[in-house]
Design a protein around this motif. Structure first.
Motif, PDB file in Angstrom:
ATOM      1  N   SER A 148       0.835  -1.216   0.000  1.00  0.00           N
ATOM      2  CA  SER A 148       0.000   0.000   0.000  1.00  0.00           C
ATOM      3  C   SER A 148       0.856   1.247   0.000  1.00  0.00           C
ATOM      4  CB  SER A 148      -0.885   0.058   1.251  1.00  0.00           C
ATOM      5  OG  SER A 148      -1.732  -1.029   1.284  1.00  0.00           O
ATOM      6  N   TRP A 149       1.878   1.215   0.851  1.00  0.00           N
ATOM      7  CA  TRP A 149       2.788   2.371   0.932  1.00  0.00           C
ATOM      8  C   TRP A 149       3.493   2.604  -0.399  1.00  0.00           C
ATOM      9  CZ3 TRP A 149       8.355   1.697   1.152  1.00  0.00           C
ATOM     10  CH2 TRP A 149       9.059   2.878   1.338  1.00  0.00           C
ATOM     11  N   MET A 150       3.930   1.539  -1.032  1.00  0.00           N
ATOM     12  CA  MET A 150       4.628   1.667  -2.316  1.00  0.00           C
ATOM     13  C   MET A 150       3.707   2.258  -3.384  1.00  0.00           C
ATOM     14  SD  MET A 150       6.738  -1.960  -2.263  1.00  0.00           S
ATOM     15  CE  MET A 150       7.651  -1.750  -3.815  1.00  0.00           C
ATOM     16  N   LYS A 151       2.444   1.799  -3.382  1.00  0.00           N
ATOM     17  CA  LYS A 151       1.483   2.332  -4.360  1.00  0.00           C
ATOM     18  C   LYS A 151       1.162   3.793  -4.065  1.00  0.00           C
ATOM     19  CE  LYS A 151      -0.546  -2.021  -5.868  1.00  0.00           C
ATOM     20  NZ  LYS A 151      -1.631  -3.008  -5.652  1.00  0.00           N
ATOM     21  N   GLU A 152       1.060   4.097  -2.768  1.00  0.00           N
ATOM     22  CA  GLU A 152       0.809   5.479  -2.342  1.00  0.00           C
ATOM     23  C   GLU A 152       1.906   6.408  -2.894  1.00  0.00           C
ATOM     24  OE1 GLU A 152       0.368   5.511   1.952  1.00  0.00           O
ATOM     25  OE2 GLU A 152       0.967   7.631   2.038  1.00  0.00           O
ATOM     26  N   LEU A 153       3.159   5.927  -2.877  1.00  0.00           N
ATOM     27  CA  LEU A 153       4.270   6.744  -3.397  1.00  0.00           C
ATOM     28  C   LEU A 153       4.286   6.790  -4.926  1.00  0.00           C
ATOM     29  CD1 LEU A 153       7.407   5.823  -1.211  1.00  0.00           C
ATOM     30  CD2 LEU A 153       5.733   7.635  -0.839  1.00  0.00           C
ATOM     31  N   GLY A 154       3.519   5.901  -5.558  1.00  0.00           N
ATOM     32  CA  GLY A 154       3.515   5.867  -7.019  1.00  0.00           C
ATOM     33  C   GLY A 154       4.720   5.152  -7.608  1.00  0.00           C
ATOM     34  N   LEU A 155       5.247   4.172  -6.888  1.00  0.00           N
ATOM     35  CA  LEU A 155       6.384   3.420  -7.399  1.00  0.00           C
ATOM     36  C   LEU A 155       5.964   2.500  -8.539  1.00  0.00           C
ATOM     37  CD1 LEU A 155       7.934   2.476  -3.942  1.00  0.00           C
ATOM     38  CD2 LEU A 155       8.815   4.176  -5.572  1.00  0.00           C
ATOM     39  N   VAL A 156       6.896   2.156  -9.389  1.00  0.00           N
ATOM     40  CA  VAL A 156       6.624   1.205 -10.473  1.00  0.00           C
ATOM     41  C   VAL A 156       6.506  -0.186  -9.864  1.00  0.00           C
ATOM     42  CG1 VAL A 156       7.559   0.155 -12.565  1.00  0.00           C
ATOM     43  CG2 VAL A 156       7.797   2.621 -12.186  1.00  0.00           C
ATOM     44  N   MET A 157       5.376  -0.829 -10.091  1.00  0.00           N
ATOM     45  CA  MET A 157       5.109  -2.115  -9.440  1.00  0.00           C
ATOM     46  C   MET A 157       5.270  -3.301 -10.388  1.00  0.00           C
ATOM     47  SD  MET A 157       4.577  -1.014  -6.377  1.00  0.00           S
ATOM     48  CE  MET A 157       3.862  -2.341  -5.375  1.00  0.00           C
ATOM     49  N   ASN A 158       5.632  -3.052 -11.651  1.00  0.00           N
ATOM     50  CA  ASN A 158       5.901  -4.187 -12.542  1.00  0.00           C
ATOM     51  C   ASN A 158       6.925  -3.830 -13.610  1.00  0.00           C
ATOM     52  OD1 ASN A 158       4.368  -3.138 -14.954  1.00  0.00           O
ATOM     53  ND2 ASN A 158       2.782  -3.115 -13.355  1.00  0.00           N
ATOM     54  N   LEU A 159       7.592  -4.868 -14.081  1.00  0.00           N
ATOM     55  CA  LEU A 159       8.721  -4.676 -14.995  1.00  0.00           C
ATOM     56  C   LEU A 159       8.303  -4.224 -16.384  1.00  0.00           C
ATOM     57  CD1 LEU A 159      11.003  -7.712 -14.069  1.00  0.00           C
ATOM     58  CD2 LEU A 159      11.390  -5.289 -13.589  1.00  0.00           C
ATOM     59  N   SER A 160       7.077  -4.585 -16.785  1.00  0.00           N
ATOM     60  CA  SER A 160       6.619  -4.203 -18.124  1.00  0.00           C
ATOM     61  C   SER A 160       6.685  -2.694 -18.288  1.00  0.00           C
ATOM     62  CB  SER A 160       5.172  -4.680 -18.345  1.00  0.00           C
ATOM     63  OG  SER A 160       5.038  -6.004 -17.908  1.00  0.00           O
ATOM     64  N   GLU A 161       6.307  -2.011 -17.227  1.00  0.00           N
ATOM     65  CA  GLU A 161       6.317  -0.554 -17.274  1.00  0.00           C
ATOM     66  C   GLU A 161       7.722   0.008 -17.520  1.00  0.00           C
ATOM     67  OE1 GLU A 161       4.779   2.686 -14.235  1.00  0.00           O
ATOM     68  OE2 GLU A 161       3.551   0.865 -14.081  1.00  0.00           O
ATOM     69  N   LEU A 162       8.729  -0.799 -17.202  1.00  0.00           N
ATOM     70  CA  LEU A 162      10.123  -0.354 -17.379  1.00  0.00           C
ATOM     71  C   LEU A 162      10.705  -0.811 -18.718  1.00  0.00           C
ATOM     72  CD1 LEU A 162      11.420  -1.141 -13.770  1.00  0.00           C
ATOM     73  CD2 LEU A 162      10.710   1.089 -14.664  1.00  0.00           C
ATOM     74  N   GLY A 163       9.854  -1.447 -19.517  1.00  0.00           N
ATOM     75  CA  GLY A 163      10.324  -1.854 -20.842  1.00  0.00           C
ATOM     76  C   GLY A 163      10.799  -3.294 -20.916  1.00  0.00           C
ATOM     77  N   ALA A 164      10.682  -4.032 -19.837  1.00  0.00           N
ATOM     78  CA  ALA A 164      11.070  -5.446 -19.881  1.00  0.00           C
ATOM     79  C   ALA A 164       9.918  -6.249 -20.479  1.00  0.00           C
ATOM     80  CB  ALA A 164      11.403  -5.958 -18.489  1.00  0.00           C
ATOM     81  N   THR A 165      10.265  -7.220 -21.297  1.00  0.00           N
ATOM     82  CA  THR A 165       9.231  -8.043 -21.915  1.00  0.00           C
ATOM     83  C   THR A 165       9.462  -9.502 -21.566  1.00  0.00           C
ATOM     84  OG1 THR A 165      10.597  -8.246 -23.885  1.00  0.00           O
ATOM     85  CG2 THR A 165       8.930  -6.479 -23.869  1.00  0.00           C
ATOM     86  N   SER A 166       8.417 -10.268 -21.819  1.00  0.00           N
ATOM     87  CA  SER A 166       8.435 -11.682 -21.483  1.00  0.00           C
ATOM     88  C   SER A 166       9.634 -12.404 -22.093  1.00  0.00           C
ATOM     89  CB  SER A 166       7.122 -12.302 -21.982  1.00  0.00           C
ATOM     90  OG  SER A 166       7.047 -13.634 -21.608  1.00  0.00           O
ATOM     91  N   ASP A 167       9.956 -12.034 -23.328  1.00  0.00           N
ATOM     92  CA  ASP A 167      11.069 -12.763 -23.966  1.00  0.00           C
ATOM     93  C   ASP A 167      12.450 -12.310 -23.491  1.00  0.00           C
ATOM     94  OD1 ASP A 167      11.002 -10.359 -25.187  1.00  0.00           O
ATOM     95  OD2 ASP A 167      10.627 -11.095 -27.221  1.00  0.00           O
ATOM     96  N   MET A 168      12.494 -11.307 -22.596  1.00  0.00           N
ATOM     97  CA  MET A 168      13.793 -10.900 -22.027  1.00  0.00           C
ATOM     98  C   MET A 168      14.095 -11.635 -20.721  1.00  0.00           C
ATOM     99  SD  MET A 168      13.345  -6.793 -22.668  1.00  0.00           S
ATOM    100  CE  MET A 168      14.781  -6.212 -21.777  1.00  0.00           C
ATOM    101  N   VAL A 169      13.078 -12.317 -20.189  1.00  0.00           N
ATOM    102  CA  VAL A 169      13.200 -12.862 -18.836  1.00  0.00           C
ATOM    103  C   VAL A 169      14.359 -13.844 -18.688  1.00  0.00           C
ATOM    104  CG1 VAL A 169      12.071 -14.429 -17.196  1.00  0.00           C
ATOM    105  CG2 VAL A 169      10.836 -12.436 -18.060  1.00  0.00           C
ATOM    106  N   GLU A 170      14.468 -14.769 -19.636  1.00  0.00           N
ATOM    107  CA  GLU A 170      15.547 -15.765 -19.532  1.00  0.00           C
ATOM    108  C   GLU A 170      16.925 -15.096 -19.502  1.00  0.00           C
ATOM    109  OE1 GLU A 170      15.915 -19.060 -19.105  1.00  0.00           O
ATOM    110  OE2 GLU A 170      13.757 -19.451 -18.897  1.00  0.00           O
TER     111      GLU A 170
END
Lengths: 389, 389
Positions: free
Chosen positions: B338-360
């Motif tokens: 809740s605190w992290m969302k309140e601060l507006g932090l990025v909560m997932n990697l997709s938002e940072l440009g990471a994609t499923s095929d980069m995971v490995e």
């Protein structure tokens, strides 16, 4: 956290059961002439003296000694030590003992090359040294004062019945290195151990009970207090518990190495009262503090009510819901009192040899500080001392 | 608190609105040739560059510059800076900027007189310098990394897609002095501010979530976390609140200057995951951490349940009565979310440009640490990264 301040604490700490060996790392950094400073000889009984001397010899040091440093080091003893250190052309003062021995060594360190009278210069005028400072190293055998990582040095002048601590501003007066072996503290009598624990706790209180701003230092203080309360209860039941004693040792260092006072005003009135009592009775330092603390805190509580309520909630887990601030704050002090009694601390001055007819004189020699929630006048000091009897 | 350790942190800190003037106190201690190190030029817009240069000139320094140090300083940039510093016969590296600039300056500092390749020596073999170290001073303009009072230096090698941090053991690699003026942080965009706040918080988590012993360091960590949560909420509503920003700045320093890791193993797996993401996306450091944190902590929680429960109770004020340890622990992580969302932090990697095929590939370049509650294998890392997408 609004003010301007500087922080620098370069003391190198070696912590743990194996820490004494690091004396071999440190000694080569200093000249040949070492003055070994210690107290009443307990380090000879427990073997630490022999271990230290062997390391000094192995490192080719030329050793002189100042022994018999008392729990409240006196000005006469300071003069004596300065003479010994001068004659030995000292390069390093190695304090082996508790806070008194370490404090004393720092006082010698700034006096060896000082042309003026050290009492006059450092304890009455509170001046900083303008001469060469002799490096101090410390092998700590007792915890409580934090002297191993700060620039403080308390000296007692029996003639004028004054016990004064000077916390020097220059970080070069802090020990260059301190060896903290919790094992060394295990031989300490229970009375001395709990007295030291209360000294540590009160150091944190002195820095915590001041100011109304929002300050990270107070959060760190709460963490240190909670750790200390937790470990003290374990050590009180079993004073051979190494883990508890090691946490207490580490907490003591951080309770008084300037960190938790940063950007704060500080109180120190309990120490002023306790030191005045100490100068008149020669009682154990921590016990002079425990005897005056609750009358003092209950007296000043109304002037810093928000902080006393916070103390109750954050340190003593008092549930404040449905209570007035005053009720919650008093509940915190009651929890503190229970803990103090549980440890077997001295809760009144009579037990330390202070009598009703000494009160006026003790009050007269109590320095009045101005950083806490209330600046005390003579009558208030007398009242607090009477309630502490 | 059972192990043996050494602590030494000699960095002199000047804190507050007036702190820049102390550059005049420090500069005379060093030789004439100063290399001024900074980033993308924001210090030219906000006037800090001019102020610093004026002080350098007033002190008669001969100044060269390394500019354009990027948020994730690269190995190529390191080589370039070493060349400039060598040609200038540098006596002091003055870092003016955030953690990246300070980290980078430390990497240059140990490389100027190093005959070997610094990437090979310091980042692949993790060796200590055996050459002369150039002193580093720091004027901090952004908070988060704690670089201003530690011996860490993160460098990114784009060729091998590796972002590696080396925390050097030698305290001489720590900045000799750091100037911390909270005012300088007020111009930082909100996104960068909250990213820095999460970086600080996670530094404490990395040191807190390990071990099952009783340790004063964990109590100090809890104090720091509570202070940070408190101040971050104020700063999130009003990022011009000087008091909140100053507490955040001070907390950041103490979150990563070795203190709260003493006598502890440490985790650092969130940083390893985040740094691998950073090397692939060049995303803001703190946001790479926030995006992977909760999937990671929920995954390892069963392996360190007692500590996660303690975290819930002591940091997030979860009332554990009538709850299983797991319920209480999960409630703590939910409060953190809740605190992290309140601060507006990025909560997932997709938002940072990471994609499923980069995971490995990200998983392949994630260094696996062994100090936390669970040593992750490749499949576990992949699983956590997928949940973070």
């Amino acid at each position: 956290m609004l003010g301007n301040f500087a922080y620098c604490n370069p003391t190198k700490l070696y912590f743990g059961e194996e820490s004494l060996q690091y004396l071999n790392t440190e000694l080569p950094k200093y000249g040949k002439n070492v003055v070994l400073v210690y107290g009443g000889g307990s380090i000879k009984k427990n073997g630490i003296y022999d271990e230290v001397l062997e390391i000094l010899n192995k490192n080719g040091k030329n050793v002189a000694e100042i022994s018999g440093v008392m729990p409240n080091p006196t000005l006469e003893k300071l003069y004596e030590g300065v003479e010994i250190a001068r004659n030995h052309k000292v390069d390093l003062l190695l304090a082996v003992g508790g806070g008194s021995v370490c404090d004393y060594s720092k006082a010698v360190s700034v006096s060896v090359h000082c042309d003026e009278d050290p009492w006059e210069k450092y304890y009455l005028k509170f001046e900083e040294p303008d001469c060469e400072i002799i490096p101090v190293g410390c092998v700590l055998t007792m915890v409580g004062t934090g002297s191993e990582m700060n620039a403080g040095a308390v000296i007692t002048n029996h003639e004028s019945r004054m016990k004064i601590g000077h916390v020097f501003a220059d970080e070069n007066i802090m020990p260059r290195f301190s060896i903290l072996n919790p094992k060394y503290t295990l031989t300490l009598p229970h009375y001395q151990m709990v007295s030291g624990i209360y000294d540590i706790f009160n150091h944190i209180c002195e820095q915590y009970f001041s100011g109304e701003d929002d300050n990270t230092s107070d959060y760190i203080s709460e963490g240190l207090m909670k750790s200390l309360i937790h470990s003290s209860r374990i050590a009180n039941k079993n004073d051979q518990d190494y883990e508890a004693r090691s946490n207490i040792m580490w907490t003591a260092t951080w309770a008084l190495n300037t960190l938790v006072a940063k950007a704060k005003s500080t109180d120190w009135m309990v120490h002023m009262l306790g030191q005045a009592v100490g100068a008149h009775t020669d009682a154990t330092h921590g016990m002079t503090l425990s005897a005056v603390s609750l009358p003092y805190y209950r007296y000043i509580m109304p002037y810093g009510l928000a902080k006393f309520k916070r103390f109750a909630v954050n340190v003593w887990d008092v549930d404040a819901s449905g209570k007035t601030d005053e009720q919650a704050a008093l509940e915190g002090l009651a929890a503190m009192e229970s803990w103090m009694k549980e440890l077997g601390l001295v809760m009144n001055l009579s037990e330390l040899g202070a009598t009703s007819d000494m009160v006026e004189e003790i009050a007269d020699s109590t320095l009045v500080m101005d950083g806490g929630y209330k600046i005390l006048d003579h009558n208030e000091i007398v009242k607090i001392l009477r309630e502490s009897l």
